[in-house]
Design an enzyme around this catalytic site. Structure first.
Site, PDB file in Angstrom:
ATOM      1  N   ASN A 151     -21.752  -4.462  30.397  1.00 47.62           N
ATOM      2  CA  ASN A 151     -21.943  -5.876  30.074  1.00 47.62           C
ATOM      3  C   ASN A 151     -22.997  -6.571  30.926  1.00 47.62           C
ATOM      4  OD1 ASN A 151     -19.812  -5.364  32.074  1.00 47.62           O
ATOM      5  ND2 ASN A 151     -19.648  -7.588  32.210  1.00 47.62           N
ATOM      6  N   SER A 201     -13.606  -7.531  21.065  1.00 48.29           N
ATOM      7  CA  SER A 201     -13.365  -8.949  21.348  1.00 48.29           C
ATOM      8  C   SER A 201     -14.124  -9.813  20.356  1.00 48.29           C
ATOM      9  CB  SER A 201     -13.809  -9.287  22.774  1.00 48.29           C
ATOM     10  OG  SER A 201     -13.617 -10.658  23.048  1.00 48.29           O
ATOM     11  N   THR A 239       4.257 -14.684  17.403  1.00 47.77           N
ATOM     12  CA  THR A 239       3.612 -15.215  16.202  1.00 47.77           C
ATOM     13  C   THR A 239       2.108 -15.004  16.283  1.00 47.77           C
ATOM     14  OG1 THR A 239       5.330 -16.901  15.989  1.00 47.77           O
ATOM     15  CG2 THR A 239       3.259 -17.289  14.805  1.00 47.77           C
ATOM     16  N   CYS A 324     -16.793 -13.488  34.014  1.00 49.83           N
ATOM     17  CA  CYS A 324     -15.497 -13.365  34.688  1.00 49.83           C
ATOM     18  C   CYS A 324     -15.639 -13.251  36.204  1.00 49.83           C
ATOM     19  CB  CYS A 324     -14.737 -12.161  34.144  1.00 49.83           C
ATOM     20  SG  CYS A 324     -14.243 -12.370  32.415  1.00 49.83           S
TER      21      CYS A 324
END
Length: 379
Positions: A151, A201, A239, A324
Protein backbone atom coordinates in the site's frame (compact mmCIF):
# COMPACT_ATOMS: atom_id res chain seq x y z
CA UNK A 1 -9.39 26.70 -4.98
CA UNK A 2 -9.17 23.71 -7.33
CA UNK A 3 -8.85 20.51 -5.30
CA UNK A 4 -6.38 17.87 -6.48
CA UNK A 5 -6.88 14.50 -4.81
CA UNK A 6 -3.97 12.07 -5.19
CA UNK A 7 -4.38 9.97 -2.06
CA UNK A 8 -6.49 7.17 -3.50
CA UNK A 9 -4.63 4.41 -1.67
CA UNK A 10 -6.00 5.91 1.55
CA UNK A 11 -9.57 6.20 0.27
CA UNK A 12 -11.45 7.04 -2.89
CA UNK A 13 -14.30 9.23 -3.99
CA UNK A 14 -17.54 7.22 -3.95
CA UNK A 15 -18.69 6.63 -7.52
CA UNK A 16 -22.18 7.82 -8.55
CA UNK A 17 -23.42 4.24 -9.02
CA UNK A 18 -22.48 3.27 -5.46
CA UNK A 19 -23.86 6.49 -3.94
CA UNK A 20 -27.17 6.00 -5.75
CA UNK A 21 -27.42 2.38 -4.62
CA UNK A 22 -26.68 3.30 -0.98
CA UNK A 23 -29.41 5.94 -1.05
CA UNK A 24 -31.87 3.48 -2.58
CA UNK A 25 -31.24 0.97 0.20
CA UNK A 26 -31.47 3.62 2.91
CA UNK A 27 -34.75 5.24 1.85
CA UNK A 28 -36.57 2.58 -0.19
CA UNK A 29 -35.34 -0.96 0.53
CA UNK A 30 -34.54 -0.33 4.17
CA UNK A 31 -35.86 -3.54 5.72
CA UNK A 32 -33.75 -5.79 7.91
CA UNK A 33 -32.34 -8.41 5.51
CA UNK A 34 -33.03 -11.12 8.11
CA UNK A 35 -36.73 -10.25 8.36
CA UNK A 36 -39.23 -12.50 6.61
CA UNK A 37 -41.48 -9.79 5.19
CA UNK A 38 -41.25 -8.25 1.72
CA UNK A 39 -39.05 -5.33 2.77
CA UNK A 40 -36.60 -7.72 4.40
CA UNK A 41 -36.60 -9.94 1.33
CA UNK A 42 -35.80 -6.98 -0.94
CA UNK A 43 -32.82 -6.00 1.23
CA UNK A 44 -31.63 -9.60 1.33
CA UNK A 45 -31.76 -9.82 -2.45
CA UNK A 46 -29.54 -6.76 -2.74
CA UNK A 47 -26.96 -8.43 -0.47
CA UNK A 48 -27.09 -11.60 -2.56
CA UNK A 49 -26.59 -9.49 -5.69
CA UNK A 50 -23.57 -7.71 -4.18
CA UNK A 51 -22.10 -11.06 -3.16
CA UNK A 52 -22.44 -12.23 -6.76
CA UNK A 53 -20.61 -9.13 -8.03
CA UNK A 54 -17.62 -9.76 -5.75
CA UNK A 55 -17.59 -13.47 -6.53
CA UNK A 56 -17.66 -12.83 -10.28
CA UNK A 57 -14.53 -10.65 -10.18
CA UNK A 58 -12.67 -13.20 -8.04
CA UNK A 59 -13.88 -16.21 -9.99
CA UNK A 60 -15.33 -17.90 -6.89
CA UNK A 61 -18.71 -18.99 -5.57
CA UNK A 62 -20.94 -16.33 -3.93
CA UNK A 63 -21.25 -18.45 -0.77
CA UNK A 64 -17.48 -18.04 -0.29
CA UNK A 65 -17.81 -14.25 0.26
CA UNK A 66 -18.24 -12.99 3.84
CA UNK A 67 -18.98 -9.29 4.21
CA UNK A 68 -17.15 -7.32 6.92
CA UNK A 69 -16.81 -3.71 8.03
CA UNK A 70 -13.67 -3.34 5.91
CA UNK A 71 -10.14 -4.57 5.35
CA UNK A 72 -9.03 -4.38 8.97
CA UNK A 73 -11.84 -6.59 10.24
CA UNK A 74 -11.39 -9.02 7.36
CA UNK A 75 -7.64 -9.30 8.03
CA UNK A 76 -8.24 -9.84 11.74
CA UNK A 77 -10.90 -12.46 11.04
CA UNK A 78 -8.51 -14.24 8.68
CA UNK A 79 -5.50 -14.24 11.00
CA UNK A 80 -7.17 -14.99 14.32
CA UNK A 81 -9.73 -17.29 12.75
CA UNK A 82 -7.11 -19.35 10.93
CA UNK A 83 -4.53 -19.45 13.73
CA UNK A 84 -7.00 -20.52 16.39
CA UNK A 85 -8.64 -23.10 14.12
CA UNK A 86 -5.28 -24.74 13.35
CA UNK A 87 -3.39 -24.35 16.61
CA UNK A 88 -3.32 -28.12 17.17
CA UNK A 89 -1.45 -28.58 13.88
CA UNK A 90 1.43 -26.23 14.70
CA UNK A 91 2.21 -22.75 15.98
CA UNK A 92 4.23 -20.92 13.32
CA UNK A 93 2.80 -17.95 11.43
CA UNK A 94 4.79 -16.53 8.51
CA UNK A 95 4.13 -13.03 7.18
CA UNK A 96 6.19 -10.07 5.99
CA UNK A 97 7.55 -6.95 7.64
CA UNK A 98 5.79 -4.68 5.12
CA UNK A 99 2.20 -5.74 5.77
CA UNK A 100 -0.58 -3.33 6.68
CA UNK A 101 -0.85 -2.64 10.41
CA UNK A 102 -4.06 -4.69 10.61
CA UNK A 103 -2.00 -7.78 9.76
CA UNK A 104 1.16 -6.90 11.68
CA UNK A 105 -0.62 -5.94 14.89
CA UNK A 106 -2.85 -9.02 14.70
CA UNK A 107 0.29 -11.14 14.26
CA UNK A 108 1.94 -9.47 17.24
CA UNK A 109 -1.12 -10.20 19.37
CA UNK A 110 -1.03 -13.84 18.29
CA UNK A 111 2.64 -13.90 19.28
CA UNK A 112 1.62 -12.78 22.77
CA UNK A 113 -0.78 -15.71 22.84
CA UNK A 114 2.05 -18.18 22.24
CA UNK A 115 2.30 -18.44 18.47
CA UNK A 116 5.67 -18.10 16.76
CA UNK A 117 5.59 -15.25 14.26
CA UNK A 118 8.23 -14.95 11.52
CA UNK A 119 8.49 -11.68 9.60
CA UNK A 120 10.17 -11.78 6.19
CA UNK A 121 12.04 -8.65 5.08
CA UNK A 122 11.77 -7.43 1.48
CA UNK A 123 14.57 -6.41 -0.85
CA UNK A 124 15.31 -2.81 -1.75
CA UNK A 125 12.59 -3.03 -4.40
CA UNK A 126 9.92 -3.66 -1.78
CA UNK A 127 9.34 -7.24 -2.89
CA UNK A 128 9.64 -10.34 -0.72
CA UNK A 129 11.44 -13.21 -2.44
CA UNK A 130 9.84 -16.66 -2.71
CA UNK A 131 13.18 -18.10 -1.54
CA UNK A 132 12.96 -16.17 1.74
CA UNK A 133 9.40 -17.37 2.24
CA UNK A 134 10.46 -20.95 1.53
CA UNK A 135 13.15 -20.78 4.21
CA UNK A 136 10.63 -19.62 6.80
CA UNK A 137 7.80 -22.04 6.03
CA UNK A 138 8.16 -25.45 7.71
CA UNK A 139 5.99 -28.38 8.77
CA UNK A 140 4.82 -26.44 11.83
CA UNK A 141 3.52 -23.46 9.83
CA UNK A 142 -0.25 -23.09 10.15
CA UNK A 143 -0.73 -19.70 8.46
CA UNK A 144 1.03 -17.69 5.77
CA UNK A 145 -0.17 -14.12 5.19
CA UNK A 146 1.11 -11.87 2.41
CA UNK A 147 -0.30 -8.75 0.77
CA UNK A 148 -0.77 -8.82 -3.00
CA UNK A 149 0.30 -5.19 -3.51
CA UNK A 150 2.08 -3.02 -0.97
CA UNK A 151 0.00 0.00 0.00
CA UNK A 152 2.95 2.40 0.32
CA UNK A 153 5.19 1.69 -2.67
CA UNK A 154 3.03 -0.45 -4.96
CA UNK A 155 5.36 -3.46 -5.09
CA UNK A 156 3.60 -6.60 -6.36
CA UNK A 157 4.29 -9.63 -4.18
CA UNK A 158 4.77 -13.19 -5.55
CA UNK A 159 1.50 -14.57 -4.19
CA UNK A 160 1.18 -16.99 -7.11
CA UNK A 161 4.21 -18.96 -5.86
CA UNK A 162 3.35 -19.35 -2.19
CA UNK A 163 0.87 -22.23 -2.30
CA UNK A 164 3.38 -24.47 -4.08
CA UNK A 165 5.95 -23.67 -1.39
CA UNK A 166 3.43 -24.56 1.35
CA UNK A 167 2.70 -27.87 -0.38
CA UNK A 168 6.38 -28.63 -0.98
CA UNK A 169 7.16 -28.03 2.70
CA UNK A 170 4.19 -30.21 3.71
CA UNK A 171 2.94 -27.42 5.94
CA UNK A 172 -0.66 -27.52 7.24
CA UNK A 173 -0.85 -23.78 6.56
CA UNK A 174 -3.75 -21.75 5.27
CA UNK A 175 -2.70 -19.03 2.84
CA UNK A 176 -4.15 -15.54 3.36
CA UNK A 177 -3.72 -12.65 0.93
CA UNK A 178 -4.50 -9.03 1.76
CA UNK A 179 -5.75 -7.83 -1.62
CA UNK A 180 -7.06 -4.45 -0.45
CA UNK A 181 -4.80 -2.50 -2.84
CA UNK A 182 -5.03 -5.07 -5.63
CA UNK A 183 -8.74 -5.85 -5.92
CA UNK A 184 -10.27 -4.27 -9.00
CA UNK A 185 -6.83 -3.23 -10.29
CA UNK A 186 -5.21 -6.55 -11.19
CA UNK A 187 -6.62 -9.98 -11.90
CA UNK A 188 -6.53 -12.27 -8.87
CA UNK A 189 -8.31 -15.62 -8.91
CA UNK A 190 -7.81 -17.04 -5.40
CA UNK A 191 -9.09 -20.52 -6.15
CA UNK A 192 -6.66 -20.91 -9.07
CA UNK A 193 -3.76 -19.52 -7.05
CA UNK A 194 -4.41 -21.77 -4.06
CA UNK A 195 -5.33 -18.82 -1.84
CA UNK A 196 -7.55 -19.89 1.06
CA UNK A 197 -8.46 -16.46 2.43
CA UNK A 198 -8.48 -13.09 0.66
CA UNK A 199 -9.30 -9.61 1.96
CA UNK A 200 -10.93 -6.82 -0.05
CA UNK A 201 -12.12 -3.36 0.97
CA UNK A 202 -14.83 -1.15 -0.50
CA UNK A 203 -13.47 2.33 -0.01
CA UNK A 204 -10.38 1.64 -2.14
CA UNK A 205 -12.54 1.03 -5.24
CA UNK A 206 -15.02 3.94 -5.01
CA UNK A 207 -17.46 2.20 -2.65
CA UNK A 208 -18.44 3.63 0.76
CA UNK A 209 -16.25 3.34 3.82
CA UNK A 210 -17.29 0.73 6.36
CA UNK A 211 -17.65 -2.32 4.11
CA UNK A 212 -15.30 -4.99 2.85
CA UNK A 213 -15.23 -8.74 2.47
CA UNK A 214 -13.24 -11.87 3.18
CA UNK A 215 -13.11 -14.69 0.67
CA UNK A 216 -13.14 -18.00 2.54
CA UNK A 217 -12.42 -20.88 0.19
CA UNK A 218 -14.63 -23.92 0.06
CA UNK A 219 -13.70 -26.37 2.80
CA UNK A 220 -11.58 -23.80 4.66
CA UNK A 221 -12.44 -23.66 8.36
CA UNK A 222 -11.73 -20.59 10.46
CA UNK A 223 -13.19 -19.60 13.81
CA UNK A 224 -15.46 -16.56 14.19
CA UNK A 225 -14.41 -13.46 16.13
CA UNK A 226 -17.94 -12.36 16.99
CA UNK A 227 -21.02 -14.20 18.20
CA UNK A 228 -24.71 -13.48 18.30
CA UNK A 229 -26.61 -14.40 15.15
CA UNK A 230 -27.12 -16.75 12.22
CA UNK A 231 -26.04 -14.31 9.52
CA UNK A 232 -23.27 -15.28 7.09
CA UNK A 233 -23.05 -18.86 8.37
CA UNK A 234 -22.34 -17.47 11.86
CA UNK A 235 -18.84 -16.50 10.73
CA UNK A 236 -19.71 -12.81 10.86
CA UNK A 237 -23.03 -12.48 12.72
CA UNK A 238 -25.12 -9.36 13.19
CA UNK A 239 -27.51 -7.40 11.02
CA UNK A 240 -25.81 -6.84 7.66
CA UNK A 241 -25.41 -3.17 6.66
CA UNK A 242 -27.38 -3.67 3.45
CA UNK A 243 -26.86 -0.12 2.10
CA UNK A 244 -23.06 -0.39 2.38
CA UNK A 245 -22.95 -3.92 1.00
CA UNK A 246 -25.16 -2.97 -1.94
CA UNK A 247 -22.96 0.09 -2.50
CA UNK A 248 -19.94 -2.20 -2.67
CA UNK A 249 -21.74 -4.35 -5.22
CA UNK A 250 -22.54 -1.30 -7.34
CA UNK A 251 -18.94 -0.07 -7.18
CA UNK A 252 -17.66 -3.48 -8.26
CA UNK A 253 -20.13 -3.59 -11.15
CA UNK A 254 -18.98 -0.10 -12.20
CA UNK A 255 -15.29 -1.05 -12.31
CA UNK A 256 -13.76 -0.31 -15.73
CA UNK A 257 -11.93 -2.97 -17.72
CA UNK A 258 -8.84 -3.75 -15.63
CA UNK A 259 -6.34 -3.97 -18.46
CA UNK A 260 -7.49 -0.78 -20.17
CA UNK A 261 -7.59 1.09 -16.87
CA UNK A 262 -4.15 -0.14 -15.90
CA UNK A 263 -2.70 1.23 -19.16
CA UNK A 264 -4.32 4.59 -18.45
CA UNK A 265 -3.00 4.71 -14.88
CA UNK A 266 0.45 3.59 -16.05
CA UNK A 267 0.51 6.60 -18.36
CA UNK A 268 -0.34 8.85 -15.38
CA UNK A 269 2.43 7.31 -13.30
CA UNK A 270 5.00 7.60 -16.09
CA UNK A 271 4.05 11.21 -16.69
CA UNK A 272 4.22 12.03 -12.97
CA UNK A 273 7.57 10.32 -12.56
CA UNK A 274 9.01 12.15 -15.56
CA UNK A 275 7.82 15.54 -14.27
CA UNK A 276 8.89 14.98 -10.67
CA UNK A 277 12.31 13.51 -11.46
CA UNK A 278 13.22 16.77 -13.17
CA UNK A 279 13.09 18.44 -9.74
CA UNK A 280 16.27 18.62 -7.66
CA UNK A 281 16.32 16.23 -4.73
CA UNK A 282 13.44 14.03 -5.89
CA UNK A 283 14.10 10.28 -5.76
CA UNK A 284 11.70 7.44 -6.61
CA UNK A 285 11.07 4.77 -3.97
CA UNK A 286 8.55 2.65 -5.88
CA UNK A 287 9.86 -0.24 -8.00
CA UNK A 288 9.66 0.09 -11.78
CA UNK A 289 7.44 -2.98 -12.07
CA UNK A 290 5.09 -2.01 -9.26
CA UNK A 291 1.34 -1.55 -9.66
CA UNK A 292 1.03 1.87 -11.35
CA UNK A 293 -1.67 3.12 -8.98
CA UNK A 294 1.01 4.01 -6.40
CA UNK A 295 4.08 6.22 -6.81
CA UNK A 296 6.25 6.79 -3.76
CA UNK A 297 8.93 9.51 -3.97
CA UNK A 298 11.20 11.41 -1.61
CA UNK A 299 11.61 15.17 -1.88
CA UNK A 300 14.93 15.04 -0.05
CA UNK A 301 15.64 18.04 2.12
CA UNK A 302 12.05 18.70 3.21
CA UNK A 303 10.30 16.56 5.81
CA UNK A 304 7.17 14.77 4.64
CA UNK A 305 4.85 16.50 7.09
CA UNK A 306 6.14 19.93 6.12
CA UNK A 307 5.67 19.24 2.41
CA UNK A 308 2.21 17.76 2.96
CA UNK A 309 1.07 20.91 4.77
CA UNK A 310 2.54 23.04 2.00
CA UNK A 311 0.66 21.06 -0.67
CA UNK A 312 -2.57 20.92 1.35
CA UNK A 313 -2.58 24.72 1.57
CA UNK A 314 -2.64 24.68 -2.24
CA UNK A 315 -5.51 22.20 -2.43
CA UNK A 316 -3.34 19.16 -3.17
CA UNK A 317 -3.91 15.95 -1.18
CA UNK A 318 -1.18 13.33 -0.98
CA UNK A 319 0.21 11.36 1.98
CA UNK A 320 3.43 10.22 3.56
CA UNK A 321 2.33 6.58 3.68
CA UNK A 322 -0.47 4.50 5.13
CA UNK A 323 -3.31 6.59 6.56
CA UNK A 324 -3.52 4.12 9.46
CA UNK A 325 0.02 5.08 10.51
CA UNK A 326 -1.20 8.59 11.44
CA UNK A 327 2.02 10.19 10.17
CA UNK A 328 4.49 7.82 11.84
CA UNK A 329 7.67 6.99 9.93
CA UNK A 330 7.12 4.31 7.31
CA UNK A 331 7.96 0.77 8.44
CA UNK A 332 7.84 -0.25 4.78
CA UNK A 333 10.58 2.12 3.61
CA UNK A 334 12.59 1.24 6.68
CA UNK A 335 12.32 -2.47 5.86
CA UNK A 336 13.45 -1.71 2.30
CA UNK A 337 16.66 -0.25 3.74
CA UNK A 338 16.21 3.31 2.50
CA UNK A 339 18.40 6.06 3.93
CA UNK A 340 16.86 7.99 6.87
CA UNK A 341 16.70 11.26 4.90
CA UNK A 342 14.67 9.56 2.16
CA UNK A 343 12.28 7.98 4.65
CA UNK A 344 11.80 11.30 6.45
CA UNK A 345 10.90 13.07 3.19
CA UNK A 346 8.75 10.38 1.55
CA UNK A 347 5.49 11.20 -0.23
CA UNK A 348 2.96 8.68 -1.52
CA UNK A 349 1.02 9.68 -4.63
CA UNK A 350 -1.85 7.36 -5.57
CA UNK A 351 -4.09 7.56 -8.61
CA UNK A 352 -7.67 6.72 -9.55
CA UNK A 353 -9.75 6.85 -12.70
CA UNK A 354 -10.91 10.35 -11.75
CA UNK A 355 -7.42 11.89 -11.97
CA UNK A 356 -6.11 13.92 -14.90
CA UNK A 357 -2.74 15.09 -16.22
CA UNK A 358 -3.63 18.56 -14.95
CA UNK A 359 -3.68 17.12 -11.42
CA UNK A 360 -0.13 15.91 -11.91
CA UNK A 361 0.95 19.27 -13.31
CA UNK A 362 -0.39 21.00 -10.19
CA UNK A 363 1.32 18.48 -7.94
CA UNK A 364 4.66 18.95 -9.69
CA UNK A 365 4.34 22.72 -9.48
CA UNK A 366 3.47 22.50 -5.78
CA UNK A 367 6.43 20.25 -4.96
CA UNK A 368 8.78 22.44 -7.00
CA UNK A 369 7.62 25.51 -5.09
CA UNK A 370 7.89 23.65 -1.79
CA UNK A 371 11.42 22.48 -2.48
CA UNK A 372 12.42 26.07 -3.20
CA UNK A 373 10.68 27.77 -0.28
CA UNK A 374 10.99 25.10 2.41
CA UNK A 375 14.56 24.07 1.60
CA UNK A 376 15.65 27.73 1.77
CA UNK A 377 13.86 28.09 5.11
CA UNK A 378 16.13 25.36 6.55
CA UNK A 379 19.32 27.19 5.59
Amino acid sequence: MNQVYLDNSATTQVCPEAAQKVMELMVEKYGNPSSLHTMGYEAEQEILWAREQAAKVLGVQPREIVFTSGGTEANNLALFGAALARKRMGNRIVTTSIEHSSVLEAAHELEKQGFEVVLITPGSDGKVSPEAMAKAIDEHTILVSMMAVNNEVGSVQPVEKIKKIIERKKAPALFHVDAVQAFGKMRLKPAKLGIDLMTISGHKIHAPKGVGALYVGRGVRILPRAFGGEQQNRLRPGTEPAPLIAGLGAAIQALPDMEEERKKIQAFKDYAQEKLCQLPGVEVNSPKDGLPYVLNISAVGVRSETMLHHLAARGISVSSGSACAKGRQSHVLEAMGLAPERIASAIRISFSRYNTKEDIDQLAAGIKEGLGILARARV
